[in-house]
Design a protein around this motif. Structure first.
Motif, PDB file in Angstrom:
ATOM      1  N   GLY A  77       0.897  -1.213  -0.068  1.00 50.92           N
ATOM      2  CA  GLY A  77      -0.082  -0.015   0.037  1.00 50.92           C
ATOM      3  C   GLY A  77       0.786   1.483  -0.060  1.00 50.92           C
ATOM      4  N   SER A  78       0.236   2.392  -0.215  1.00 51.31           N
ATOM      5  CA  SER A  78       0.870   3.532  -0.652  1.00 51.31           C
ATOM      6  C   SER A  78       0.943   4.284   0.803  1.00 51.31           C
ATOM      7  N   TRP A  79       2.006   5.213   0.741  1.00 50.53           N
ATOM      8  CA  TRP A  79       2.085   6.191   2.168  1.00 50.53           C
ATOM      9  C   TRP A  79       2.394   7.664   1.786  1.00 50.53           C
ATOM     10  N   ASN A  80       2.543   7.936   0.573  1.00 47.18           N
ATOM     11  CA  ASN A  80       2.765   9.228   0.193  1.00 47.18           C
ATOM     12  C   ASN A  80       2.159  10.114  -0.941  1.00 47.18           C
ATOM     13  N   ARG A  81       0.468   9.412  -1.185  1.00 49.27           N
ATOM     14  CA  ARG A  81      -0.212   9.883  -1.861  1.00 49.27           C
ATOM     15  C   ARG A  81      -0.885  11.373  -1.870  1.00 49.27           C
ATOM     16  N   ALA A  82      -0.839  11.736  -0.533  1.00 51.34           N
ATOM     17  CA  ALA A  82      -1.452  12.783   0.057  1.00 51.34           C
ATOM     18  C   ALA A  82      -1.231  14.013  -0.931  1.00 51.34           C
ATOM     19  N   PRO A  83      -2.595  14.706  -1.185  1.00 51.16           N
ATOM     20  CA  PRO A  83      -3.623  14.793  -0.503  1.00 51.16           C
ATOM     21  C   PRO A  83      -4.622  13.752  -0.915  1.00 51.16           C
ATOM     22  N   ARG A  84      -4.338  12.952  -2.158  1.00 47.79           N
ATOM     23  CA  ARG A  84      -5.025  12.064  -2.633  1.00 47.79           C
ATOM     24  C   ARG A  84      -5.227  10.864  -1.520  1.00 47.79           C
ATOM     25  N   HIS A 181      -4.369  29.406   4.297  1.00 49.54           N
ATOM     26  CA  HIS A 181      -3.030  29.868   4.407  1.00 49.54           C
ATOM     27  C   HIS A 181      -2.231  30.086   2.966  1.00 49.54           C
ATOM     28  N   PRO A 182      -1.431  30.943   2.572  1.00 49.43           N
ATOM     29  CA  PRO A 182      -0.776  30.702   1.240  1.00 49.43           C
ATOM     30  C   PRO A 182       0.062  29.722   1.064  1.00 49.43           C
ATOM     31  N   GLY A 183       0.801  29.055   2.393  1.00 54.63           N
ATOM     32  CA  GLY A 183       1.337  27.646   2.322  1.00 54.63           C
ATOM     33  C   GLY A 183       0.990  26.468   2.401  1.00 54.63           C
ATOM     34  N   ALA A 184      -0.598  26.700   2.474  1.00 54.34           N
ATOM     35  CA  ALA A 184      -1.366  25.231   2.557  1.00 54.34           C
ATOM     36  C   ALA A 184      -1.208  24.498   1.218  1.00 54.34           C
ATOM     37  N   LYS A 185      -1.133  24.942   0.346  1.00 52.24           N
ATOM     38  CA  LYS A 185      -1.246  24.252  -1.128  1.00 52.24           C
ATOM     39  C   LYS A 185       0.385  23.593  -1.190  1.00 52.24           C
ATOM     40  N   VAL A 186       1.371  24.304  -0.641  1.00 57.54           N
ATOM     41  CA  VAL A 186       2.898  23.713  -0.781  1.00 57.54           C
ATOM     42  C   VAL A 186       2.957  22.675   0.227  1.00 57.54           C
ATOM     43  N   TYR A 187       2.373  22.664   1.261  1.00 56.05           N
ATOM     44  CA  TYR A 187       2.407  21.532   1.906  1.00 56.05           C
ATOM     45  C   TYR A 187       1.529  20.439   1.651  1.00 56.05           C
ATOM     46  N   GLU A 188       0.454  20.559   0.975  1.00 52.64           N
ATOM     47  CA  GLU A 188      -0.457  19.439   0.451  1.00 52.64           C
ATOM     48  C   GLU A 188       0.323  19.065  -0.656  1.00 52.64           C
ATOM     49  N   GLU A 189       0.788  19.633  -1.443  1.00 54.07           N
ATOM     50  CA  GLU A 189       1.385  18.993  -2.754  1.00 54.07           C
ATOM     51  C   GLU A 189       3.009  18.559  -2.567  1.00 54.07           C
ATOM     52  N   ILE A 190       3.593  18.966  -1.571  1.00 48.84           N
ATOM     53  CA  ILE A 190       5.064  18.709  -1.517  1.00 48.84           C
ATOM     54  C   ILE A 190       5.293  17.939  -0.213  1.00 48.84           C
ATOM     55  N   CYS A 191       4.915  18.488   0.928  1.00 45.45           N
ATOM     56  CA  CYS A 191       5.351  18.084   2.269  1.00 45.45           C
ATOM     57  C   CYS A 191       4.463  16.808   2.918  1.00 45.45           C
ATOM     58  N   ASP A 258       6.307  30.433   2.167  1.00 46.44           N
ATOM     59  CA  ASP A 258       5.059  30.219   2.400  1.00 46.44           C
ATOM     60  C   ASP A 258       4.907  28.869   3.232  1.00 46.44           C
ATOM     61  N   GLY A 259       5.756  27.719   2.736  1.00 48.80           N
ATOM     62  CA  GLY A 259       5.315  26.289   3.131  1.00 48.80           C
ATOM     63  C   GLY A 259       5.774  26.157   4.699  1.00 48.80           C
ATOM     64  N   LEU A 260       6.968  26.898   4.846  1.00 48.62           N
ATOM     65  CA  LEU A 260       7.700  27.146   6.267  1.00 48.62           C
ATOM     66  C   LEU A 260       6.716  27.818   7.190  1.00 48.62           C
ATOM     67  N   ASN A 261       6.204  29.009   6.634  1.00 45.21           N
ATOM     68  CA  ASN A 261       5.261  29.594   7.580  1.00 45.21           C
ATOM     69  C   ASN A 261       4.069  28.840   7.938  1.00 45.21           C
ATOM     70  N   TYR A 262       3.779  28.319   6.971  1.00 43.01           N
ATOM     71  CA  TYR A 262       2.249  27.346   7.204  1.00 43.01           C
ATOM     72  C   TYR A 262       2.732  26.285   8.181  1.00 43.01           C
ATOM     73  N   THR A 263       3.727  25.556   7.821  1.00 40.68           N
ATOM     74  CA  THR A 263       4.077  24.475   8.624  1.00 40.68           C
ATOM     75  C   THR A 263       4.550  24.905  10.115  1.00 40.68           C
TER      76      THR A 263
END
Length: 286
Positions: A77-84, A181-191, A258-263
């Motif tokens: 099973g997968s573990w890094n498909r988030a946010p899917r 938050h502007p960094g939410a998308k960065v976190y969802e797509e990368i982190c 943005d990503g770091l500020n959000y995280t």
């Protein structure tokens, strides 16, 4: 073949297009193909990131003729498909042709191990197939990594057993109030691919973001960690994880800020004010 190089981590084989692509960490953009002929193509391409862990060849008794020649695979099973949603928690079968080689793709033989119809956090999976063996009587044994369960699969005829009832997820967390938050998308797509949508991490693979105090500490350290990766920034005697932080220098200064500020705000409760200039200053340093 033992000792062969099959392109990882520099390339990946695109299951959908049938092409070998350059990995994003090495200059890929999901369109750039790898150097032709440098790495052999797979005989069978499994959809990522399902993680087939163990296989067992099958000789055709006592299962039906459909499984007379082939191999079963325990797919963890997968573990890094988030946010899917997570996928790939099953046992798959690869049919073989008369010459003893795979004759096509693969099919799902047994499913439902996760016990949840749709989920994004890997910890919500009830079971994960990890080991597989064929018994001398033709039974198929499947081992689980989460609770230590072992299943014995036998053929008793054409009557199908009822599917197990879905197990409700009890650990899903509500989306925080600062989701815009502007960094939410960065976190969802990368982190979130590694640290999970809720920041919980993956045992032995990635740390949870709320632990350790790194996020709430020196901003210079976390900026350089994102830019250059864990091996170049963190001390060598640090606690080790299976998948250390890779460098994300391909991101823009604005995206990293943005990503770091959000995280930091979400997981360390720190009102962070990292700016693109702060990131650019660290990027310029050796």
């Amino acid at each position: 073949r033992e000792g062969g190089s099959f392109g990882w981590p520099f390339t990946y084989f695109d299951f959908r297009t049938g092409k070998r692509m350059v990995a994003p960490e090495y200059g890929g953009d999901n369109k750039k193909t790898a150097e032709p002929g440098k790495y052999p193509d797979p005989l069978v391409a499994f959809a990522a990131p399902g993680a087939p862990l163990q296989m067992g060849g099958y000789g055709g008794a006592p299962f039906t003729a459909k499984y007379k020649k082939g191999a079963f695979f325990a797919v963890h099973g997968s573990w890094n498909r988030a946010p899917r949603p997570q996928k790939g928690y099953n046992v798959s079968f690869v049919p073989f042709g008369d010459k003893g080689m795979p004759s096509g793709g693969y099919e799902v033989f047994a499913d439902g191990f996760a016990g949840v119809a749709e989920f994004t956090a890997v910890r919500d999976a009830r079971f994960r197939a990890c080991g597989l063996a064929v018994g001398p009587d033709g039974s198929l044994y499947v081992a689980d990594s989460e609770r230590g369960r072992i299943w014995r699969i036998i053929y008793t005829g054409e009557t199908r057993a009822p599917a197990p009832a879905p197990v409700a997820s009890s650990s899903a967390r509500p989306l925080p109030a600062f989701a815009n938050h502007p960094g939410a998308k960065v976190y969802e797509e990368i982190c979130a691919k590694c640290h999970m949508p809720d920041g919980s991490g993956v045992p032995n693979r990635q740390p949870g973001l709320s632990a350790g105090g790194l996020l709430s500490g020196d901003t210079t350290m976390v900026i350089r960690l994102v830019l250059f990766g864990a091996d170049k920034v963190l001390p060598s005697n640090r606690p080790k994880w299976e998948n250390p932080m890779v460098e994300l220098s391909a991101l823009t200064d604005q995206e990293i800020a943005d990503g770091l500020n959000y995280t930091r705000l979400r997981f360390a409760n720190v009102a962070s004010t990292i700016t693109p200039k702060d990131v650019a200053a660290q990027r310029a340093k050796p």
